[in-house]
Design an enzyme around this catalytic site. Structure first.
Site, PDB file in Angstrom:
ATOM      1  CG  HIS A  43     101.594 -84.469  21.543  1.00  0.00           C
ATOM      2  ND1 HIS A  43     102.203 -83.314  21.075  1.00  0.00           N
ATOM      3  CD2 HIS A  43     101.478 -85.292  20.485  1.00  0.00           C
ATOM      4  CE1 HIS A  43     102.438 -83.457  19.789  1.00  0.00           C
ATOM      5  NE2 HIS A  43     102.015 -84.641  19.400  1.00  0.00           N
ATOM      6  CG  ASP A  63     105.716 -83.617  21.570  1.00  0.00           C
ATOM      7  OD1 ASP A  63     105.378 -83.070  22.629  1.00  0.00           O
ATOM      8  OD2 ASP A  63     105.624 -83.066  20.461  1.00  0.00           O
ATOM      9  CD  GLU A  87      93.877 -82.183  23.564  1.00  0.00           C
ATOM     10  OE1 GLU A  87      94.336 -81.275  24.271  1.00  0.00           O
ATOM     11  OE2 GLU A  87      93.908 -82.137  22.317  1.00  0.00           O
TER      12      GLU A  87
HETATM   13  C1  GRF Z   1      95.593 -78.760  22.934  1.00  0.00           C
HETATM   14  O1  GRF Z   1      95.116 -79.431  21.808  1.00  0.00           O
HETATM   15  C2  GRF Z   1      96.866 -79.394  23.408  1.00  0.00           C
HETATM   16  O2  GRF Z   1      96.872 -80.781  23.295  1.00  0.00           O
HETATM   17  C3  GRF Z   1      97.857 -78.791  22.460  1.00  0.00           C
HETATM   18  O3  GRF Z   1      97.460 -77.453  22.328  1.00  0.00           O
HETATM   19  C4  GRF Z   1      96.067 -77.355  22.576  1.00  0.00           C
HETATM   20  C5  GRF Z   1      95.873 -76.403  23.699  1.00  0.00           C
HETATM   21  O4  GRF Z   1      94.522 -76.106  23.897  1.00  0.00           O
HETATM   22  N1  GRF Z   1      99.205 -78.983  22.916  1.00  0.00           N
HETATM   23  P1  GRF Z   1      94.061 -75.364  25.215  1.00  0.00           P
HETATM   24  O5  GRF Z   1      94.917 -74.121  25.362  1.00  0.00           O
HETATM   25  O6  GRF Z   1      94.222 -76.309  26.371  1.00  0.00           O
HETATM   26  O7  GRF Z   1      92.629 -75.022  24.972  1.00  0.00           O
END
Ligand code: GRF
Length: 204
Positions: free
Chosen positions: A109, A145, A174
């Site tokens: 998230h 979440d 991420e």
């Molecule tokens: C990411 O920012 C994730 O945290 C959110 O949606 C986005 C997805 O990006 N839930 P990707 O498809 O992994 O490039």
């Protein structure tokens, strides 16, 4: 451990997980990528990486979320999946499905939970004027979440940030913490306790 990554779009987190799992020392294999959207860009990237893909389109099921999820669940079980990673998967899952995968399903998230649950997290963080923002990998629980965090990463909010520039800074983190969190869970180092709290010693 056999992992399925569930996507709806771009799949950059999926790509980060695939890249990390390519290391033979990584404690999990990405065995399957599933999209609920036939046109998700991530499907082509997964196929290019040699990963099996499946599409379970939610549209034919209309409002019957459980009927969609039954097919999704069958798809995962047919592939002998142990752990599910939600990565930009844009469907809310019912308690029925979440409970079937409790302790075995992670989500990423784009905020420092419990701040900014839900959508448009970067714009909301800017509107709120927070100086730190970030991302969270958490176990999935029925409440949206709301599951306990395995790893979080923080980034500074800059004075001239737009939602896009902030999103890009968070996305870099991420891609770092999702593989790290999956490794902790797949190796058994971190588990979701019966009390709903994290057990183990997460190290970012
Ligand atoms: C990411 O920012 C994730 O945290 C959110 O949606 C986005 C997805 O990006 N839930 P990707 O498809 O992994 O490039």
């Amino acid at each position: 451990k056999r992992v399925a990554v569930l996507i709806s779009g771009r799949g950059s987190n999926m790509t980060a997980l695939i890249a990390a799992a390519a290391d033979p020392a990584f404690p999990a294999t990405i065995a399957l990528v599933v999209s609920n959207r036939p046109d998700a860009a991530g499907l082509a990237a997964a196929a290019e990486a040699g990963i099996a893909t499946a599409v379970v389109d939610h549209k034919p099921f209309g409002k019957d979320r459980e009927a969609f999820e039954r097919v999704l669940d069958e798809t995962l079980r047919a592939a002998d999946i142990d752990i599910v990673c939600l990565a930009g998967f844009m469907r809310v899952l019912t308690p029925w499905f979440v409970e079937r995968w409790t302790g075995r399903m992670l989500n990423i998230h784009p905020s420092l939970l419990p701040a900014f649950r839900g959508l448009d997290t970067h714009a909301r963080a800017l509107a709120e004027g927070v100086r730190l923002h970030g991302c969270t990998v958490h176990f999935v629980v029925p409440e949206l979440d709301a599951g306990p965090a395995v790893i979080q990463a923080a980034v500074p909010v800059m004075p001239d940030d737009t939602p896009e520039s902030l999103a890009a800074r968070v996305l870099t983190q991420e891609h770092r913490i999702y593989p790290a969190a999956l490794a902790l869970v797949a190796s058994g180092a971190v588990t979701l306790g019966a009390d709903g709290r994290i057990a183990g010693l997460p190290q970012a």
